[in-house]
Write a protein that holds these residues in place. Structure first.
Motif, PDB file in Angstrom:
ATOM      1  N   LEU A   1      -3.396   4.034   4.661  1.00  0.00           N
ATOM      2  CA  LEU A   1      -3.536   5.042   3.603  1.00  0.00           C
ATOM      3  C   LEU A   1      -3.416   6.457   4.163  1.00  0.00           C
ATOM      4  O   LEU A   1      -2.848   7.342   3.516  1.00  0.00           O
ATOM      5  CB  LEU A   1      -4.875   4.860   2.881  1.00  0.00           C
TER       6      LEU A   1
ATOM      7  N   PHE B   1      -8.809   0.472  -3.280  1.00  0.00           N
ATOM      8  CA  PHE B   1      -7.767   1.113  -2.482  1.00  0.00           C
ATOM      9  C   PHE B   1      -6.616   0.162  -2.173  1.00  0.00           C
ATOM     10  O   PHE B   1      -5.491   0.581  -1.939  1.00  0.00           O
ATOM     11  CB  PHE B   1      -8.360   1.627  -1.167  1.00  0.00           C
ATOM     12  N   HIS B   2      -6.933  -1.120  -2.181  1.00  0.00           N
ATOM     13  CA  HIS B   2      -5.941  -2.145  -1.843  1.00  0.00           C
ATOM     14  C   HIS B   2      -6.025  -3.286  -2.859  1.00  0.00           C
ATOM     15  O   HIS B   2      -6.655  -4.313  -2.598  1.00  0.00           O
ATOM     16  CB  HIS B   2      -6.186  -2.672  -0.426  1.00  0.00           C
TER      17      HIS B   2
ATOM     18  N   LEU C   1       0.795  -1.222   0.000  1.00  0.00           N
ATOM     19  CA  LEU C   1       0.000   0.000   0.000  1.00  0.00           C
ATOM     20  C   LEU C   1       0.829   1.274   0.000  1.00  0.00           C
ATOM     21  O   LEU C   1       0.348   2.330  -0.410  1.00  0.00           O
ATOM     22  CB  LEU C   1      -0.925   0.008   1.223  1.00  0.00           C
TER      23      LEU C   1
ATOM     24  N   THR D   1      -6.389  -0.847   6.556  1.00  0.00           N
ATOM     25  CA  THR D   1      -6.153  -0.172   5.276  1.00  0.00           C
ATOM     26  C   THR D   1      -6.348   1.326   5.403  1.00  0.00           C
ATOM     27  O   THR D   1      -5.570   2.121   4.860  1.00  0.00           O
ATOM     28  CB  THR D   1      -7.104  -0.729   4.198  1.00  0.00           C
TER      29      THR D   1
END
Length: 342
Positions: A281, A108-109, A34, A277
């Protein structure tokens, strides 16, 4: 009546401990995908930590999490049948919700697990009615084949099926009476893990490496790729040892209390998994102009642990389940479920 006698509604605390333990390891690897992490300099603390991750973490905790999903699959359907509910409809709805969450999360992941869990959950649904001996053979054969091929995504299938099998055999019920069996399992998996670890360690790259598996034009793998592939192959062995050791420790009251934060962490697995996550982020935005090191990611993960463990323990003093678990249950049953304790 028989289903109610076989399947207890009582929550199995040990599974929450294992689930929380798995979450601790998953974030250590996920954070690398990430954030912008630089390749460590040779002979540094970062280089040593990179080796540690790919010897003891990568492919170990993801394996445990996948296994637990299969076991949870079995418990959910069995308990639904015991209550006279439309178990297949409820579980399918549950997977559809997970699929939607997985699709959103993957934006996002990329490569995250929930999307695959939902899809594979549908695939193995028919195996719920299959004889447990047949399921055991199928799961072990597929596990060996996909492990040898070092196909991480396909490993989810036999791991989930093996979790279902353990549910069929009632492996995790009344664990207090199974100390000898747990000890034997732990000893055997430790011996197998030592052999696997030795094999992987012999192929460890002399220099820090990119954490990706590449195949050369002639069809061969470089040293780092070979090292990573062996890690995937032996992953289930080390995962089994980790689970056995944790179960063995939980037989003692002192460890049961000492490790109790894991129980709360595991009870809110969905909330904490997606929350990891979010935290990563946010951290990435704060350090967007910096080239982060491997040790930086470790410090970030420790910070996330502290926040989430504390939040989980406090939250569950007042509520029965995590916020996302509550929403998931409401949509599954299509009715509002009381969440506050008392």
């Amino acid at each position: 009546m028989e289903a109610k006698e076989v399947i207890s509604e009582k929550r199995i605390d040990e599974l929450d401990y294992i689930r929380g333990f798995a979450l601790l390891g998953i974030i250590l690897v996920n954070i690398l995908a990430l954030l912008n992490i630089g390749i460590p300099e040779p002979n540094t603390l970062d280089a040593s930590y990179q080796k540690f991750l790919y010897l003891f973490v990568e492919g170990r905790f993801f394996t445990i999490f996948s296994f637990l999903f299969g076991l949870g699959f079995y418990l959910f359907i069995s308990r639904s049948f015991a209550r006279g509910e439309k178990a297949y409809i409820l579980f399918t709805r549950r997977l559809v919700i997970l699929l939607i969450l997985g699709i959103v999360h993957s934006m996002f992941h990329p490569g995250e697990a929930l999307l695959f869990y939902a899809i594979i959950g549908i695939i193995i649904l028919p195996f719920y009615k299959v004889n447990k001996k047949i399921n055991l053979v199928i799961s072990l054969v597929l596990l060996i084949v996909f492990a040898v091929l070092a196909t991480k995504i396909l490993l989810i299938i036999p791991l989930m099926l093996l979790g279902l099998v353990c549910g069929q055999y009632r492996v995790f019920e009344n664990l207090v009476s199974k100390t000898k069996q747990i000890m034997l399992f732990t000893i055997l998996t430790f011996a197998a893990s030592v052999i696997g670890f030795y094999i992987q360690y012999q192929s460890i790259p002399s220099q820090p490496f990119i954490n990706m598996i590449f195949m050369d034009a002639d069809g061969t793998y470089d040293q780092a790729s070979t090292f990573l592939r062996i890690g995937i192959t032996i992953g289930p062995l080390l995962s089994a040892f980790y689970v056995g050791l944790l179960l063995l420790l939980l037989q003692f009251k002192v460890f049961h209390r000492l490790l109790s934060p894991l129980k709360y962490y595991g009870r809110m697995a969905l909330t904490n998994y997606l929350g990891q996550t979010v935290f990563i982020l946010i951290a990435g935005k704060l350090f967007i102009t910096h080239q982060l090191s491997y040790i930086d990611t470790l410090l970030m993960c420790i910070t996330v642990y502290a926040i989430q463990l504390a939040f989980s323990m406090i939250w569950l003093q007042f509520f029965k389940m995590g916020p996302l678990e509550w929403i998931w249950r409401i949509i599954t049953y299509w009715k509002v479920i009381p969440i506050r304790r008392g």
